[in-house]
Design a protein around this motif. Structure first.
Motif, PDB file in Angstrom:
ATOM      1  N   SER A  54     -18.265   3.514 -18.367  1.00 45.51           N
ATOM      2  CA  SER A  54     -18.159   2.867 -19.684  1.00 45.51           C
ATOM      3  C   SER A  54     -19.303   3.255 -20.617  1.00 45.51           C
ATOM      4  CB  SER A  54     -18.112   1.353 -19.526  1.00 45.51           C
ATOM      5  OG  SER A  54     -19.286   0.883 -18.874  1.00 45.51           O
ATOM      6  N   GLY A  55     -20.438   3.680 -20.073  1.00 42.28           N
ATOM      7  CA  GLY A  55     -21.587   4.006 -20.906  1.00 42.28           C
ATOM      8  C   GLY A  55     -21.707   5.478 -21.265  1.00 42.28           C
ATOM      9  N   LEU A  56     -20.744   6.300 -20.845  1.00 38.45           N
ATOM     10  CA  LEU A  56     -20.836   7.733 -21.101  1.00 38.45           C
ATOM     11  C   LEU A  56     -20.491   8.076 -22.550  1.00 38.45           C
ATOM     12  CD1 LEU A  56     -19.175   9.286 -17.911  1.00 38.45           C
ATOM     13  CD2 LEU A  56     -21.607   8.900 -18.365  1.00 38.45           C
ATOM     14  N   THR A  57     -21.233   8.988 -23.124  1.00 39.63           N
ATOM     15  CA  THR A  57     -20.909   9.504 -24.450  1.00 39.63           C
ATOM     16  C   THR A  57     -19.861  10.600 -24.320  1.00 39.63           C
ATOM     17  OG1 THR A  57     -22.594  11.243 -24.358  1.00 39.63           O
ATOM     18  CG2 THR A  57     -23.286   9.075 -25.183  1.00 39.63           C
ATOM     19  N   ARG A  58     -19.282  10.985 -25.434  1.00 38.74           N
ATOM     20  CA  ARG A  58     -18.311  12.081 -25.430  1.00 38.74           C
ATOM     21  C   ARG A  58     -18.942  13.356 -24.855  1.00 38.74           C
ATOM     22  NH1 ARG A  58     -12.774  13.547 -26.397  1.00 38.74           N
ATOM     23  NH2 ARG A  58     -12.828  15.819 -26.545  1.00 38.74           N
ATOM     24  N   GLN A  59     -20.165  13.619 -25.243  1.00 38.54           N
ATOM     25  CA  GLN A  59     -20.857  14.812 -24.775  1.00 38.54           C
ATOM     26  C   GLN A  59     -21.048  14.782 -23.258  1.00 38.54           C
ATOM     27  OE1 GLN A  59     -24.939  15.287 -26.148  1.00 38.54           O
ATOM     28  NE2 GLN A  59     -24.734  17.519 -26.124  1.00 38.54           N
ATOM     29  N   GLN A  60     -21.414  13.621 -22.719  1.00 37.97           N
ATOM     30  CA  GLN A  60     -21.601  13.488 -21.268  1.00 37.97           C
ATOM     31  C   GLN A  60     -20.272  13.672 -20.527  1.00 37.97           C
ATOM     32  OE1 GLN A  60     -23.528   9.579 -21.457  1.00 37.97           O
ATOM     33  NE2 GLN A  60     -25.328  10.450 -20.445  1.00 37.97           N
ATOM     34  N   LYS A  61     -19.207  13.147 -21.095  1.00 36.93           N
ATOM     35  CA  LYS A  61     -17.892  13.297 -20.474  1.00 36.93           C
ATOM     36  C   LYS A  61     -17.473  14.764 -20.427  1.00 36.93           C
ATOM     37  CE  LYS A  61     -16.212   8.704 -21.864  1.00 36.93           C
ATOM     38  NZ  LYS A  61     -15.229   7.961 -22.715  1.00 36.93           N
TER      39      LYS A  61
ATOM     40  N   THR B 253     -24.265   5.958 -12.421  1.00 36.96           N
ATOM     41  CA  THR B 253     -24.026   5.838 -13.866  1.00 36.96           C
ATOM     42  C   THR B 253     -22.639   5.256 -14.129  1.00 36.96           C
ATOM     43  OG1 THR B 253     -25.423   7.756 -14.319  1.00 36.96           O
ATOM     44  CG2 THR B 253     -23.840   7.147 -16.023  1.00 36.96           C
TER      45      THR B 253
ATOM     46  N   ASP C 248     -10.649   7.432 -19.698  1.00 33.37           N
ATOM     47  CA  ASP C 248     -10.332   6.368 -20.661  1.00 33.37           C
ATOM     48  C   ASP C 248      -9.471   5.256 -20.082  1.00 33.37           C
ATOM     49  OD1 ASP C 248     -11.787   7.667 -22.598  1.00 33.37           O
ATOM     50  OD2 ASP C 248     -10.064   8.672 -23.503  1.00 33.37           O
TER      51      ASP C 248
ATOM     52  N   GLN D  97     -13.450   1.920 -16.320  1.00 30.63           N
ATOM     53  CA  GLN D  97     -14.619   1.543 -17.105  1.00 30.63           C
ATOM     54  C   GLN D  97     -15.727   0.872 -16.301  1.00 30.63           C
ATOM     55  OE1 GLN D  97     -14.598   2.950 -20.141  1.00 30.63           O
ATOM     56  NE2 GLN D  97     -12.662   3.642 -19.264  1.00 30.63           N
TER      57      GLN D  97
END
Length: 277
Positions: free
Chosen positions: A198-205, A195, A155, A160
């Motif tokens: 900045s484009g990652l979803t919570r699930q991907q993180k 990748t 974060d 980002q």
């Protein structure tokens, strides 16, 4: 080149093999090596001879060994080998530390590497920012490196614009995590090295976090990667899924051919089927 799993493995082995031993012999630069970096102005024999070896610990991708009131720091590229009494010495080495029982620790540098000696806690060398970062940040295989901490790194505003590779393996965001272990981490997470964070979803993180922990733990459990050797000269038992040795081969998951590209000053390997961009 050693990274986190190898540094932790070497530290544990040093604690088993040499902790508590007294130093009876010190030989520096038996074989001159232009790119072996040592602490200037330090008489290694004078400050180490007769001292007792203390604990070893991983500092990111470096190994620190306490010796009396001093510390030895071995950086990436310094190959550490423990030899039992009576074993043949290698022809070339940059540092030899002999012990009272006639065993010894031999350090040989490959292309380049550091063998620094300094008062504990006061490392003055050119890698001081890396050393300080490795000491102060949570170690990636420790309990302190949890999901909350990892999310705080992701974060950060500075993260980002970075790619997954740049975030994980540059700038000492995670000390000791480099390009060598990066490939399998991203493969396990199903994430392309380019990748954007900045484009990652919570699930991907969360999946990336689990991959970092699980991949490094597996590497450590198997004694490091098979491209590196441990304190006794044995190659690690972890065979990377993605490396120069598997480029062009079918992916074991989906059958797509593993790709290799140059990116950010090094090579990246990925499966176009499992790690779509």
């Amino acid at each position: 080149m050693i990274e986190v799993p190898e540094a932790v493995c070497l530290s544990r082995q040093l604690n088993d093999a040499v902790c508590g031993k007294y130093i009876s012999e010190v030989v520096v630069f038996h074989s001159p090596h232009k790119f072996t970096f040592i602490s200037p102005g330090i008489d290694y024999e004078g400050v180490l001879l007769g001292k007792r070896v203390g604990k070893a610990r991983a500092r990111g991708g470096m190994v620190e060994l306490a010796v009396g009131e001093r510390a030895l720091l071995f950086s990436d590229g310094a190959n550490l080998t423990y030899l039992e009494p009576g074993a043949d010495l290698p022809d070339k080495h940059q540092l030899l530390i002999g012990f009272g029982d006639e065993s010894c620790l031999v350090v040989s540098v490959r292309m380049y590497g550091g063998v620094w000696c300094f008062s504990q806690g006061e490392f003055p060398g050119p890698l001081e920012p890396y050393y300080r970062s490795a000491k102060e940040k949570p170690q990636v295989l420790s309990d302190a490196f949890d999901l909350s901490y990892f999310m705080s790194l992701l974060d950060e505003p500075s993260a980002q614009k970075k790619s997954a590779k740049a975030f994980l393996a540059t700038g000492q965001t995670i000390p000791g995590l480099g390009n060598g272990v990066l490939q399998d981490i991203l493969y396990r997470a199903g994430m392309h090295p380019k990748t954007k964070i900045s484009g990652l979803t919570r699930q991907q993180k969360e999946r990336l976090f689990r991959s970092v922990r699980e991949t490094l733990r597996e590497m450590l459990r198997l004694g490091g990667r098979d491209s590196e050797t441990d304190l006794f000269g044995r190659p690690g038992g972890y065979r990377p899924r993605l490396s120069k040795n598997t480029a062009g081969e079918p992916c074991p998951r989906c059958g797509s051919l593993i790709c290799k590209e140059n990116y950010l000053g090094g090579s990246i390997y990925y499966c176009p089927g499992c790690q779509p961009r």
